[in-house]
Design an enzyme around this catalytic site. Structure first.
Site, PDB file in Angstrom:
ATOM      1  CB  SER A 108      41.729  38.134  38.843  1.00  0.00           C
ATOM      2  OG  SER A 108      40.433  37.710  39.196  1.00  0.00           O
ATOM      3  CE  LYS A 152      38.262  38.554  36.353  1.00  0.00           C
ATOM      4  NZ  LYS A 152      38.371  37.259  36.977  1.00  0.00           N
TER       5      LYS A 152
END
Length: 142
Positions: free
Chosen positions: A64, A101
């Site tokens: 990701s 993230k």
């Protein structure tokens, strides 16, 4: 270029590094249960780590964050801190699950944004129901 044999005999590698704990893996994808345990101690340059107790290492897992240069298997040098600025790559803890993230503060919401070529990864939108555990200080390609 540093000759590793010369460095070992002259103790230059040892004196220019500090041992930082590798405490497991973290998802660069969907959050996974955070289980801390020290797998190893990795020597890291003192040019990257000023205060050794402020840092730890995690192994990245998933895709990701691949467009930010974080690939599965890379080591992430994490600086322990509980705050982040917009744009920081953070280690976030959501309940008992950890993920890496990009941190975005958008007024009343927080967005944990993936950066991936894999379109299945979507932003995680939160209020204050999570904790910043640290900020990615350096990505060590493996």
């Amino acid at each position: 270029m540093l000759d590793i044999n010369q460095a070992v005999f002259n103790n230059t590698v040892e004196s220019d590094t500090v041992n930082i704990p590798l405490i497991g893996s973290v998802a660069c994808g969907l959050p996974v249960f955070a289980e801390e345990h020290i797998e190893a101690h990795i020597p890291i340059s003192t040019k990257l780590v000023k205060t050794p107790t402020d840092y730890f290492l995690l192994r990245a897992s998933g895709d990701s964050m691949n467009t930010k240069g974080i690939d599965s298997g890379d080591l992430l040098l994490i600086k322990r801190q509980q705050t982040a600025n917009t744009g920081d790559l953070v280690l976030a803890l959501l309940d008992d699950e950890a993920t890496v993230k990009e941190f975005r503060h958008n007024g009343s919401t927080i967005v944990l944004k993936p950066h991936s070529t894999n379109l299945k990864h979507q932003p995680i939108i939160l209020t204050t129901d999570f904790k910043v555990q640290g900020v990615v200080a350096h990505v060590i390609k493996m």
